[in-house]
Design a protein around this motif. Structure first.
Motif, PDB file in Angstrom:
ATOM      1  N   LYS A 159      39.854  42.617  38.993  1.00  0.00           N
ATOM      2  CA  LYS A 159      39.271  42.988  40.209  1.00  0.00           C
ATOM      3  C   LYS A 159      37.929  42.358  40.288  1.00  0.00           C
ATOM      4  CE  LYS A 159      41.637  47.338  41.308  1.00  0.00           C
ATOM      5  NZ  LYS A 159      41.725  48.583  41.655  1.00  0.00           N
ATOM      6  N   THR A 193      32.805  42.599  38.064  1.00  0.00           N
ATOM      7  CA  THR A 193      34.432  42.396  37.743  1.00  0.00           C
ATOM      8  C   THR A 193      35.110  43.628  36.830  1.00  0.00           C
ATOM      9  OG1 THR A 193      34.114  41.118  35.858  1.00  0.00           O
ATOM     10  CG2 THR A 193      33.963  39.964  37.996  1.00  0.00           C
ATOM     11  N   ASP A 194      36.299  43.582  36.934  1.00  0.00           N
ATOM     12  CA  ASP A 194      37.045  44.494  36.029  1.00  0.00           C
ATOM     13  C   ASP A 194      37.807  43.530  35.189  1.00  0.00           C
ATOM     14  OD1 ASP A 194      39.738  45.844  36.063  1.00  0.00           O
ATOM     15  OD2 ASP A 194      38.163  47.391  35.479  1.00  0.00           O
ATOM     16  N   SER A 233      40.941  43.211  31.646  1.00  0.00           N
ATOM     17  CA  SER A 233      41.633  43.976  30.957  1.00  0.00           C
ATOM     18  C   SER A 233      42.695  43.013  30.222  1.00  0.00           C
ATOM     19  CB  SER A 233      42.815  44.954  31.966  1.00  0.00           C
ATOM     20  OG  SER A 233      43.675  45.620  31.229  1.00  0.00           O
ATOM     21  N   TRP A 242      40.292  48.043  28.659  1.00  0.00           N
ATOM     22  CA  TRP A 242      39.643  47.338  30.004  1.00  0.00           C
ATOM     23  C   TRP A 242      38.317  47.392  29.799  1.00  0.00           C
ATOM     24  CZ3 TRP A 242      42.108  51.857  29.279  1.00  0.00           C
ATOM     25  CH2 TRP A 242      41.275  53.021  29.792  1.00  0.00           C
ATOM     26  N   GLU A 245      34.103  45.976  32.141  1.00  0.00           N
ATOM     27  CA  GLU A 245      33.665  45.338  33.411  1.00  0.00           C
ATOM     28  C   GLU A 245      32.463  44.240  32.972  1.00  0.00           C
ATOM     29  OE1 GLU A 245      32.067  48.930  35.250  1.00  0.00           O
ATOM     30  OE2 GLU A 245      34.046  49.298  35.742  1.00  0.00           O
TER      31      GLU A 245
END
Length: 165
Positions: A117, A128-129, A131, A136, A138
């Motif tokens: 994301k 941002t994210d 994973s 996960w 950021e």
């Protein structure tokens, strides 16, 4: 005499029939009125919920390039229809390399770390994210959109969440 009794019975029967219909119609009217009032109350609640959600959406959009006219001025000369989408696409292109995304300072544990994301905050920063499917984290990125439409990304800060079972 028989004729008058027939008229009397007919009159009483008609009176009872009219009384029954009057009471029934009155009950139906009361039920319909209560129904309308309940619908009005539900409609008011829905309108309140809609207003609340609208305010939340406006709050969430506060830090976004699309709604920041001052930041968008930086890209007027580039004639981009949607600068946010362009920047997101350029950032997602960094996922296309094999292995972990080069902007992510961690090695994937279950598979490769990829950006999922993206939130373009303004004309300089992106959140941002990322994973690997199980773990996960950021990233806070700084970016520069140049006149030749190339984009340079610099990682400012990062975090990887501890996995809880």
């Amino acid at each position: 005499m028989l004729k008058s009794r027939i008229f009397l019975y007919l009159f009483v029967f008609t009176f009872l029939l009219v009384l029954f219909q009057f009471v029934t119609a009155n009950n139906i009217q009361k039920a319909l009125t209560e129904d309308v009032q309940q619908r009005d109350v539900r409609l008011e609640k829905l309108e309140d919920s809609l207003k609340t959600m609208h305010l939340k959406v406006l709050d969430m959009q506060y830090f976004s390039l699309e709604n920041n006219d001052d930041a968008l001025v930086y890209y007027d000369h580039l004639n981009l229809e949607n600068p946010t989408r362009y920047i997101e696409d350029k950032l997602l292109e960094t996922n296309e390399k094999t292995g972990d995304n080069p902007l992510i300072p961690y090695e994937g544990m279950e598979s490769d770390f990829k950006i999922n994301k993206i939130k373009v905050l303004n004309h300089k920063w992106i959140l941002t994210d990322f994973s690997d499917g199980k773990y996960w984290g950021e990233l806070l990125l700084e970016y520069e959109l140049k006149d030749d439409l190339s984009v340079d990304f610099t990682m400012l800060d990062h975090l990887l969440y501890a996995r809880s079972n």
